[in-house]
Design a protein around this motif. Structure first.
Motif, PDB file in Angstrom:
ATOM      1  N   LYS A  89       7.582   3.996   1.853  1.00 14.61           N
ATOM      2  CA  LYS A  89       6.162   4.316   1.803  1.00 14.61           C
ATOM      3  C   LYS A  89       5.730   4.777   0.429  1.00 14.61           C
ATOM      4  N   VAL A  90       6.701   4.924  -0.453  1.00 16.77           N
ATOM      5  CA  VAL A  90       6.319   5.253  -1.812  1.00 16.77           C
ATOM      6  C   VAL A  90       6.952   4.257  -2.754  1.00 16.77           C
ATOM      7  N   PHE A  91       6.310   4.072  -3.868  1.00 14.40           N
ATOM      8  CA  PHE A  91       6.872   3.152  -4.855  1.00 14.40           C
ATOM      9  C   PHE A  91       6.289   3.463  -6.211  1.00 14.40           C
ATOM     10  N   LYS A 103      25.488  -2.516   6.123  1.00 14.50           N
ATOM     11  CA  LYS A 103      25.363  -1.117   6.458  1.00 14.50           C
ATOM     12  C   LYS A 103      24.459  -0.430   5.435  1.00 14.50           C
ATOM     13  N   PHE A 104      23.729   0.533   5.919  1.00 12.05           N
ATOM     14  CA  PHE A 104      22.973   1.350   4.970  1.00 12.05           C
ATOM     15  C   PHE A 104      22.810   2.739   5.568  1.00 12.05           C
ATOM     16  N   SER A 105      22.603   3.649   4.670  1.00 11.50           N
ATOM     17  CA  SER A 105      22.474   5.035   5.084  1.00 11.50           C
ATOM     18  C   SER A 105      21.008   5.434   4.992  1.00 11.50           C
ATOM     19  N   TYR A 106      20.500   6.014   6.036  1.00  8.11           N
ATOM     20  CA  TYR A 106      19.081   6.406   6.044  1.00  8.11           C
ATOM     21  C   TYR A 106      18.973   7.920   6.149  1.00  8.11           C
ATOM     22  N   GLU A 107      18.462   8.550   5.090  1.00  9.68           N
ATOM     23  CA  GLU A 107      18.431  10.023   5.061  1.00  9.68           C
ATOM     24  C   GLU A 107      17.019  10.588   4.992  1.00  9.68           C
ATOM     25  N   TYR A 108      16.043   9.757   5.251  1.00  9.07           N
ATOM     26  CA  TYR A 108      14.658  10.255   5.089  1.00  9.07           C
ATOM     27  C   TYR A 108      14.147  10.898   6.358  1.00  9.07           C
ATOM     28  N   GLN A 109      13.120  11.722   6.210  1.00  8.50           N
ATOM     29  CA  GLN A 109      12.503  12.386   7.360  1.00  8.50           C
ATOM     30  C   GLN A 109      11.363  11.575   7.940  1.00  8.50           C
ATOM     31  N   ASP A 110      11.004  10.476   7.267  1.00 12.79           N
ATOM     32  CA  ASP A 110       9.886   9.697   7.769  1.00 12.79           C
ATOM     33  C   ASP A 110      10.307   8.241   7.911  1.00 12.79           C
ATOM     34  N   PHE A 111       9.589   7.527   8.734  1.00 13.10           N
ATOM     35  CA  PHE A 111       9.965   6.161   9.046  1.00 13.10           C
ATOM     36  C   PHE A 111       9.557   5.212   7.932  1.00 13.10           C
ATOM     37  N   PRO A 112      10.230   4.082   7.836  1.00 14.69           N
ATOM     38  CA  PRO A 112       9.817   3.081   6.853  1.00 14.69           C
ATOM     39  C   PRO A 112       8.506   2.424   7.277  1.00 14.69           C
ATOM     40  N   LEU A 163       0.824  -1.220   0.000  1.00 11.98           N
ATOM     41  CA  LEU A 163       0.000   0.000   0.000  1.00 11.98           C
ATOM     42  C   LEU A 163       0.855   1.266   0.000  1.00 11.98           C
ATOM     43  N   ALA A 164       1.826   1.273  -0.876  1.00 13.00           N
ATOM     44  CA  ALA A 164       2.688   2.453  -0.959  1.00 13.00           C
ATOM     45  C   ALA A 164       2.063   3.477  -1.892  1.00 13.00           C
ATOM     46  N   LEU A 165       2.336   4.736  -1.597  1.00 12.85           N
ATOM     47  CA  LEU A 165       1.833   5.791  -2.474  1.00 12.85           C
ATOM     48  C   LEU A 165       2.735   5.926  -3.696  1.00 12.85           C
ATOM     49  N   PRO A 166       2.228   6.597  -4.706  1.00  9.25           N
ATOM     50  CA  PRO A 166       3.097   6.842  -5.858  1.00  9.25           C
ATOM     51  C   PRO A 166       4.245   7.769  -5.487  1.00  9.25           C
ATOM     52  N   ASN A 167       5.391   7.600  -6.160  1.00 10.91           N
ATOM     53  CA  ASN A 167       6.567   8.334  -5.686  1.00 10.91           C
ATOM     54  C   ASN A 167       6.504   9.829  -5.997  1.00 10.91           C
ATOM     55  N   TRP A 168       5.662  10.244  -6.967  1.00  6.83           N
ATOM     56  CA  TRP A 168       5.605  11.669  -7.265  1.00  6.83           C
ATOM     57  C   TRP A 168       4.869  12.452  -6.185  1.00  6.83           C
ATOM     58  N   VAL A 169       4.295  11.746  -5.230  1.00  4.46           N
ATOM     59  CA  VAL A 169       3.657  12.448  -4.123  1.00  4.46           C
ATOM     60  C   VAL A 169       4.670  13.291  -3.364  1.00  4.46           C
ATOM     61  N   ASN A 170       5.930  12.809  -3.392  1.00 11.31           N
ATOM     62  CA  ASN A 170       6.969  13.507  -2.648  1.00 11.31           C
ATOM     63  C   ASN A 170       7.227  14.912  -3.153  1.00 11.31           C
ATOM     64  N   ILE A 171       6.841  15.179  -4.382  1.00  9.30           N
ATOM     65  CA  ILE A 171       7.028  16.528  -4.894  1.00  9.30           C
ATOM     66  C   ILE A 171       6.244  17.524  -4.057  1.00  9.30           C
ATOM     67  N   PRO A 223       9.791   7.890   2.537  1.00 11.52           N
ATOM     68  CA  PRO A 223      10.954   7.104   2.132  1.00 11.52           C
ATOM     69  C   PRO A 223      10.649   6.112   1.023  1.00 11.52           C
ATOM     70  N   GLU A 224      11.672   5.798   0.250  1.00 12.11           N
ATOM     71  CA  GLU A 224      11.576   4.714  -0.702  1.00 12.11           C
ATOM     72  C   GLU A 224      12.201   3.480  -0.086  1.00 12.11           C
ATOM     73  N   THR A 225      11.990   2.365  -0.734  1.00  9.27           N
ATOM     74  CA  THR A 225      12.481   1.112  -0.182  1.00  9.27           C
ATOM     75  C   THR A 225      13.992   1.010  -0.310  1.00  9.27           C
ATOM     76  N   ILE A 226      14.603   0.555   0.747  1.00  7.49           N
ATOM     77  CA  ILE A 226      16.051   0.317   0.717  1.00  7.49           C
ATOM     78  C   ILE A 226      16.246  -1.178   0.885  1.00  7.49           C
ATOM     79  N   ILE A 227      16.980  -1.764  -0.033  1.00  3.08           N
ATOM     80  CA  ILE A 227      17.262  -3.195   0.079  1.00  3.08           C
ATOM     81  C   ILE A 227      18.755  -3.388   0.254  1.00  3.08           C
TER      82      ILE A 227
END
Lengths: 354, 460, 319
Positions: free
Chosen positions: B232-234, B106-115, B61-69, B76-80
């Protein structure tokens, strides 16, 4: 009392409608029984009836298994013969046809009516009034609104409202009511929180009659709105076109010469003569309306025939589906009959010799 | 032959009206986009529509990624963190005879919202192995996620959902004197800073590390891992409740919807006109018969019969198409075509053709039917939307083709998946918008064509 | 004789896709009480438009509508629509339309339609109006029970009589009859004409009879106005026109009527009626006129008073 010609006309129509009814039901039966479905349903129902009545006998448990089985089979064969289920396919379909036409629709597999009956007829009858309530109200409302608007547009053809409305009419014509239903639920129920999400009454329903009625109206508002919104546009446009055509007829100009006011001219010389073709058009669109109602009810979870269809489909309850199809055939035929009656009253040309 | 002239008249009519141009251009754009995207989203992706395993790396149930505009706080987008990204090393404890396998991701997390979710997939190449999973925040806080034995094969640990994990996290945090007195989901706890107020938590940006230590006595034992931090977006259209990329569904729904609609409309329209014309041309008993059959057909409960057929037999979409056409063959257009033919029949050149000996069949096909072409085309174009919606309606009822991702199926899935009740707008509104756009385009083209067919409606 | 209607420079132009149609292009005539004026001409010459102009039944695409229509001394052109509708329509001037078949509302009983003007204008109550309607039907030679019939139950001739009864309901001063018999068979035609003659005698009605049938108008007309191309080209008493037509067009018209007793070489008028969007320059008849002079191509002939109450628009007679 009624003129002979009118009776002849109605008689011809009723014959046609009756044939249609029979053919529709027969077609349903053939389709459903091509794989022997109805046979199986009936046979297992008969067997169930026999077994359940035998088990209640006090002496039943004393019999051996073979004896029980023998008695069941005997009774089963007798019942099958009595019902005529051992006859060839064609004959069987006719037996089912008579049953269906007389609304002996058997028992449901899974669904039960609120009163506890498994009789398909009961189940359907329980839901019928809700459907009729919602869609008859909606149809009457949108017809009237459409006629009034159509009349207004016929008075000012080519005007701004006329042109703007034609776009609206086109858009709403291609989009079915149930689709608007989904969108409106999202808008009015979720985002605006103005209406409930569906259903006919709140849970628990109010126990005083006025409260109950108000609750029903509250729940009916959105489906009614979606229904009317979707259908009044195209309808108004058809009415408008009919009336514009009639407004160009000679007798309208002659009436204008008589010094009649705009009001009377429109009412008596444009609206009134356009009612017969209006009824003809309504007749056709009502038929598809009734069927579109199936999905609309499902979307709004309105406890009528449509939702019953949906439930029957989800639980693969074939007897109910078949029964509903028969009922719909009846509904459509009755609708057309009523409209034919109205038409014959409105158009004096029918009443006299053709 | 007359046909080219008719076609020219019709194309002119379409191009001359604003509505027609609009409709036609939308359809052309759709066709072009469909072809382009069909190249980029190959069929083997669409084939997996009903295979849940295929989509498991997408968020739910992810939103479309252009919502971030439009958002300040970007979702956040998915990090694998794939297996290859893990740093692997092992060491032996000779005394105990144990092999320690360490995986550090290791991964870097730079988003303002939680996964939205966290999931760890472990491929255990052993019979049984002891595993300890630790989570290291950028601030240095070290949280144990899980400790225990894992069996061989594929092990999937839903960090966000499993109660055990949650209890482990609680324990760990207590040792750091951080009270998680508020009930919070693991994916938030693991990422948030440890300010005691816990109000409006924001994730800590920085480098996180997942450390998996597995202990076994068999030196051959191995563990591979994959960490999925669901965003949360995809994608361009978001995902549905089965994690499917809705864009794939939309894109593949287009040709299916269009072809179903067009074929059904084409077949019904042409057949109806042909039969109506035949009825008028040959007259007599044939006429009577066809008229009565048409009258009956028009009152048949089309949809209920269709439903009955679908219940009794499992049908796929093309059989459905065939049945739909069969049930509509004698329709409203039959009557109109008949009256139009009756009018044409009175014209002189028909009489002339008869008198010089042309066969009735020849006249019908050469002179009469081409005259009916504009009407047939207008009728066809106008009925395409209703067939597209019919397919959608059957899907909503649960009767559509279960295999193919059609727009109707997506909308019906959305509806039954509670999209309306939960405000999952992208799931419902995007396919709806496409259907509506298609329907309106055809309606506008039909409107433009109508002016050719119905000159009475033209302004005087 | 008392002059009840005077038309001066009446113009009616329509706007169409092809251009402006000058259907009625500045015509003038007058009508006296008890007189019948026949307006005669080919199809498309503007006769029906003249009736429309007088009755103010303007369609949507009017371009020009001007002139003077003086009824009993009052210029009704200057009345606003509402006043016209209440005072003039049907009360002072009524009309019998071309094609009575379509002049009646198919879903309303005939008697009511005849009674309707009485209910609306004379404010009679319904029953009184209906019984007056039955009287009117008898006046035109129909049995009273026809009032309860619907239009489709009547024959063409009967419908025509109904429409005439309807026109007489309010005792108008003028009745305009637009081709009252063109759709009827010859016998019914004769009957209707006799009826009209009888009514004229009994109630001193003034008729404006519009027809293309010159022979027919001889039955009723006192005065004749010949129309061509939107203009009146000749005006005079029927005797004067029949015996001594001056305008070449009138002459040609008369020459084309077969006579019963004498042997006559039937003539026809070559060419086609003028296009009212772009009519010929000068005299509109000049392309078909056997006596065309150079001036006919350049200037429009004025509508000249050649004798008392006799007018011709032709350069043969000066101008």
């Amino acid at each position: 009392m009624l003129p002979l010609a009118m009776l002849k006309y109605l008689g011809k129509r009723m014959l046609l409608l009756f044939i249609t009814l029979v053919l529709a039901v027969y077609l349903t039966i053939i389709v459903a029984n091509a794989g022997g479905l109805i046979d199986n349903i009936l046979k297992s129902q008969i067997k169930y009836d026999i077994v359940s009545s035998l088990v209640r006998l006090p002496t039943w448990s004393e019999l051996t298994e073979e004896e029980q089985k023998r008695i069941i089979d005997e009774r089963f064969q007798m019942a099958i013969q009595a019902k005529g289920l051992d006859k060839p396919f064609i004959e069987r379909t006719f037996i089912y046809l008579i049953d269906a036409l007389t609304l002996r629709l058997g028992r449901a597999l899974f669904i039960t009516s609120a009163s506890g009956s498994k009789n398909v007829g009961d189940i359907i009858l329980e839901r019928l009034p809700q459907t009729v309530l919602l869609f008859t109200t909606g149809t009457i409302l949108y017809s009237i609104i459409g006629l009034i608007l159509g009349l207004y547009m016929a008075k000012h053809p080519g005007g701004f409202f006329d042109k703007a409305f034609s776009i609206f009419a086109i858009v709403t014509q291609v989009i079915p009511p149930w689709f608007f239903g989904i969108l409106f639920i999202m808008l009015f129920a979720y985002y605006l929180r103005l209406t409930p999400f569906g259903g006919m009454v709140s849970a628990p329903p109010p126990n005083n009659p006025i409260g109950y009625i108000l609750d029903v109206i509250y729940h009916m508002a959105l489906p009614l709105f979606a229904w009317i919104f979707s259908l009044f546009g195209a309808w108004a446009y058809i009415a408008r076109n009919l009336m514009v055509q009639i407004a160009e007829e000679d007798f309208v100009i002659a009436a204008k010469a008589k010094g009649l006011s705009e009001n009377i001219l429109m009412r008596r010389y444009v609206l009134r003569p356009s009612l017969p073709p209006v009824v003809t058009v309504i007749s056709l669109s009502l038929i598809s309306s009734w069927q579109g109602a199936i999905i609309t009810e499902t979307v709004f979870n309105w406890p009528g025939l449509g939702t019953l269809f949906f439930q029957a489909i989800s639980s693969l309850d074939a007897p109910v589906v078949i029964g509903l199809t028969v009922i719909y055939a009846y509904l459509l035929v009755i609708t057309v009959l009523i409209l034919d009656l109205i038409y014959s009253v409105l158009d004096p040309r029918i009443r006299a010799r053709r | 032959m007359n046909v080219p002239r008719e076609f020219q008249e019709m194309t002119n009519a379409i191009l001359r009206s604003k509505a027609g141009i609009f409709g036609l251009s939308i359809i052309i754009i759709m066709i072009i986009l469909s072809t382009l995207v069909l190249i980029y989203v190959p069929f083997n992706v669409a084939k997996e529509w009903n295979n849940p395993m295929f989509w498991q790396r997408n968020p739910r149930l992810a939103l479309p990624n252009w919502v971030n505009i439009f958002l300040e706080k970007k979702l956040p987008e998915t990090i694998i963190v794939a297996n290859e990204s893990f740093r692997k090393y092992s060491y032996y404890l000779e005394t105990a005879g144990l092999k320690y396998n360490v995986l550090e991701g290791k991964f870097s997390y730079e988003y303002q919202d939680f996964p939205s979710e966290l999931r760890l997939i472990l491929y255990v190449d052993a019979e049984r192995i002891l595993v300890e999973i630790k989570w290291l925040q950028p601030s240095g806080i070290n949280v144990t996620l899980w400790k225990g034995f894992l069996k061989g094969g594929l092990n999937s640990i839903y960090i966000s959902r499993e109660k055990e994990v949650y209890e482990y996290i609680e324990d760990s945090l207590k040792r750091f004197n951080i009270s998680s007195s508020m009930i919070m989901r693991p994916e938030i706890i693991l990422f948030m800073d440890n300010n005691p107020s816990h109000v409006n938590p924001t994730p800590v940006n920085g480098v996180y590390m997942l450390k998996i230590v597995s202990i076994s006595s068999n030196p051959m034992d191995n563990v591979d891992a994959e960490l999925i931090i669901y965003g949360k977006v995809f994608g361009l259209a978001g995902t549905d409740d089965k994690r499917r990329d809705i864009f794939v569904g939309l894109v593949w729904g287009a040709p299916i919807a269009l072809s179903f609609g067009l074929i059904a409309a084409l077949a019904t329209s042409f057949l109806q006109t042909f039969i109506g014309s035949l009825s008028a041309w040959y007259g007599g008993l044939i006429d009577e018969f066809i008229q009565r059959v048409t009258d009956v057909y028009m009152i048949l409960p089309f949809l209920p019969i269709l439903i009955t057929i679908s219940i009794v037999y499992r049908i796929d979409i093309w059989t459905l198409l065939f049945i739909v056409v069969g049930l509509s063959v004698f329709g409203g257009a039959t009557k109109t075509a008949r009256s139009m033919t009756l009018q044409i029949m009175t014209e002189q050149y028909i009489e002339a053709a008869i008198s010089y000996g042309a066969s009735r069949k020849r006249i019908l096909f050469l002179y009469i039917l081409p005259r009916l072409l504009p009407y047939t085309m207008a009728n066809m174009v106008l009925s395409v939307p209703s067939y597209v919606f019919l397919e959608a309606a059957l899907s909503v009822l649960g009767l559509g083709d279960p295999m193919m991702p059609t727009w109707g199926k997506i909308i019906s899935d959305a509806y039954s998946g509670g999209a309306v009740v939960h405000g999952l707008w992208w799931w419902i509104l995007l396919p709806s918008a496409l259907i509506i756009l298609t329907a309106i385009s055809f309606a506008f083209i039909g409107l433009a064509l109508d002016k050719v067919v119905n000159p009475r409606l033209r302004e005087r | 004789m008392e002059e009840i209607l005077k038309i001066r420079d009446l113009k009616l132009y329509y706007r169409t896709l092809r251009g402006t149609v000058r259907a009625v292009d500045s015509i003038s005539f007058h009508l006296c009480k008890g007189e019948t004026l026949a307006i005669v001409g080919e199809s498309g010459c503007g006769k029906t438009s003249t009736a429309i102009a007088i009755m103010r039944l303007l369609p949507r695409n009017i371009d020009v509508y001007e002139g003077e229509i003086i009824l009993n001394g009052v210029n009704i052109m200057q009345m606003d629509d509402e006043r016209f509708r209440k005072e003039i329509s049907w009360r002072k001037i009524s009309m019998v339309f071309q094609g009575a078949m379509n002049s009646l509302n198919p879903v309303i009983k005939v008697g009511f339609q005849v009674a309707e003007p009485l209910i609306i204008h004379a404010k009679m109550d319904k029953n009184k109006a209906l019984s007056k309607a039955r009287e009117l039907l008898e006046l035109v030679g129909l049995p009273a029970f026809i009032a309860d019939r619907y239009p489709h139950e009547l024959s063409g001739g009967m419908k025509q009589r109904v429409v005439i009864a309807m026109a007489l309901a309010l005792n108008p001063s003028i009745v305009i009859l637009d081709e009252p018999t063109s759709a009827l068979d010859v016998i019914t035609q004769a009957n209707i004409m006799n009826l009209l003659k009888k009514l004229k005698k009994e109630s001193s009605l003034s008729y404006i009879l519009i027809t293309h049938d010159l022979a027919l108008s001889s039955e009723l007309a006192d005065k004749i106005a010949v129309m061509y191309g939107g203009k009146i080209v000749e005006y005079g008493t029927s005797e004067q026109i029949y015996l001594d037509a001056k305008h070449p067009y009138s002459q040609k018209l008369l020459a084309s009527i077969p006579t019963l007793r004498t042997d006559k070489k039937l003539e026809f008028i070559p060419g086609a009626p003028p296009d009212l969007v772009s009519p010929p320059s000068g005299c509109r008849f000049h392309p078909r006129c056997p006596y065309t002079m150079p001036i006919c191509k350049e200037k429009e002939p004025p509508f000249q008073n050649v004798e008392e109450d006799r007018y011709v628009a032709c350069f043969l007679y000066g101008g």
